[in-house]
Design an enzyme around this catalytic site. Structure first.
Site, PDB file in Angstrom:
ATOM      1  N   GLY A  29     127.328 -16.539   4.518  1.00 36.14           N
ATOM      2  CA  GLY A  29     128.282 -16.038   3.523  1.00 36.14           C
ATOM      3  C   GLY A  29     129.677 -16.630   3.660  1.00 36.14           C
ATOM      4  N   GLU A  97     133.073 -26.434   4.073  1.00 37.95           N
ATOM      5  CA  GLU A  97     132.296 -27.393   4.873  1.00 37.95           C
ATOM      6  C   GLU A  97     133.208 -28.224   5.784  1.00 37.95           C
ATOM      7  OE1 GLU A  97     129.179 -27.009   4.891  1.00 37.95           O
ATOM      8  OE2 GLU A  97     128.628 -26.208   2.918  1.00 37.95           O
TER       9      GLU A  97
HETATM   10  P1  ADP Z   1     127.127 -20.192   3.742  1.00 34.53           P
HETATM   11  O1  ADP Z   1     128.278 -20.804   3.015  1.00 34.53           O
HETATM   12  O2  ADP Z   1     127.544 -19.504   5.020  1.00 34.53           O
HETATM   13  O3  ADP Z   1     125.980 -21.140   3.964  1.00 34.53           O
HETATM   14  P2  ADP Z   1     126.742 -18.755   1.273  1.00 34.53           P
HETATM   15  O4  ADP Z   1     128.016 -18.020   1.026  1.00 34.53           O
HETATM   16  O5  ADP Z   1     126.543 -20.039   0.519  1.00 34.53           O
HETATM   17  O6  ADP Z   1     126.552 -19.010   2.842  1.00 34.53           O
HETATM   18  O7  ADP Z   1     125.490 -17.849   0.921  1.00 34.53           O
HETATM   19  C1  ADP Z   1     125.325 -16.528   1.361  1.00 34.53           C
HETATM   20  C2  ADP Z   1     124.143 -15.958   0.561  1.00 34.53           C
HETATM   21  O8  ADP Z   1     122.938 -16.600   1.002  1.00 34.53           O
HETATM   22  C3  ADP Z   1     123.853 -14.501   0.776  1.00 34.53           C
HETATM   23  O9  ADP Z   1     124.660 -13.672  -0.036  1.00 34.53           O
HETATM   24  C4  ADP Z   1     122.387 -14.409   0.378  1.00 34.53           C
HETATM   25  O10 ADP Z   1     122.268 -14.211  -1.022  1.00 34.53           O
HETATM   26  C5  ADP Z   1     121.827 -15.772   0.661  1.00 34.53           C
HETATM   27  N1  ADP Z   1     120.901 -15.856   1.806  1.00 34.53           N
HETATM   28  C6  ADP Z   1     119.792 -16.644   1.850  1.00 34.53           C
HETATM   29  N2  ADP Z   1     119.182 -16.550   3.053  1.00 34.53           N
HETATM   30  C7  ADP Z   1     119.912 -15.690   3.815  1.00 34.53           C
HETATM   31  C8  ADP Z   1     119.806 -15.193   5.167  1.00 34.53           C
HETATM   32  N3  ADP Z   1     118.820 -15.569   5.984  1.00 34.53           N
HETATM   33  N4  ADP Z   1     120.734 -14.327   5.597  1.00 34.53           N
HETATM   34  C9  ADP Z   1     121.742 -13.929   4.767  1.00 34.53           C
HETATM   35  N5  ADP Z   1     121.906 -14.375   3.501  1.00 34.53           N
HETATM   36  C10 ADP Z   1     121.016 -15.232   3.002  1.00 34.53           C
HETATM   37 MG    MG Z   2     128.689 -22.756   2.479  1.00 37.88          MG
END
Ligand code: ADP
Ligand code: MG
Length: 206
Positions: A29, A97
């Site tokens: 998130g 990122e």
């Molecule tokens: P990050 O930028 O940290 O990769 P994002 O903000 O893009 O994360 O995405 C978070 C979203 O990913 C959550 O709100 C949920 O909908 C989705 N999601 C998919 N897989 C998971 C997981 N294993 N745990 C938590 N959220 C997940």
């Molecule tokens: Mg991200």
């Protein structure tokens, strides 16, 4: 929930800069939290600029997009230095990122904050081996505020802090999505690494 401090204006503006860092594994998130804070700054009528590394075009060439499909317009850049020019006159700078930038990101964020900008940086704190990733650990050291967000372990449902790479590549940077990585807790991450090295050893024998 993180309550954003107010960005000053007028005479104190230059005294009001700081750095916020949002870290965690993939799917934790980070991007959602970054977008949330930037949207709130816009609601407060602050001037906001968002940057991301040009190499990361997984979802969109310009937009920063979360796994939950929220998105915000951003400017892709090659080097952190470019922000010094592009962000002039801004109250708030968002960077997603951050792990893909080089070490100069720390100095650039410090310079922006020294000049009164609120800098919000999101990035992976660890790579797929569980090692500190790029400039993010150093940014955590110089930031005023550090928020660690957590994903859910896809194996057991515990809190996940690791990005487990399912694919075999040993490059530190392997752009990929749900099919290449999954969020795992410490124990399921360790188990996965052990299984992977056992199957690599078995393959080597044959
Ligand atoms: P990050 O930028 O940290 O990769 P994002 O903000 O893009 O994360 O995405 C978070 C979203 O990913 C959550 O709100 C949920 O909908 C989705 N999601 C998919 N897989 C998971 C997981 N294993 N745990 C938590 N959220 C997940
Ligand atoms: Mg991200």
């Amino acid at each position: 929930m993180f309550i954003e401090p107010r960005v000053g204006n007028g005479r104190d503006a230059a005294r009001r800069g700081w750095i916020e860092v949002v870290v965690g594994s993939m799917f934790s998130g980070k991007t959602e939290e970054l977008i949330r804070r930037l949207n709130r700054a816009r609601i407060a009528r602050q001037r906001v600029e968002i940057f991301k590394p040009a190499l990361d075009t997984r979802y969109h060439e310009h937009d920063v997009v979360s796994h939950n499909a929220t998105s915000i317009r951003s400017t892709p850049i090659q080097l952190p230095d470019e922000m010094l020019l592009l962000a002039s006159g801004c109250d708030v700078v968002g960077i997603d990122e951050a792990q893909f930038f080089d070490a100069s990101l720390v100095e650039v964020c410090n310079q922006l904050a020294d000049h009164g900008v609120r800098v919000i940086v999101a990035g992976l704190d660890m790579d797929y081996r569980g090692q500190p990733f790029g400039p993010v650990p150093a940014l955590m050291a110089v930031a005023e505020y550090v928020t660690k967000v957590h994903a859910v372990c896809v194996c057991c449902g515990e809190i996940a802090t690791y990005s487990f790479r399912k694919a075999a590549s040993a490059e530190q940077v392997l752009l990929g999505e749900t099919d290449s990585y999954e969020a795992r807790c410490r124990h399921c991450f360790l188990e996965g690494r052990q299984e992977k090295s056992a199957s690599a050893a078995a393959e080597f024998k044959h």
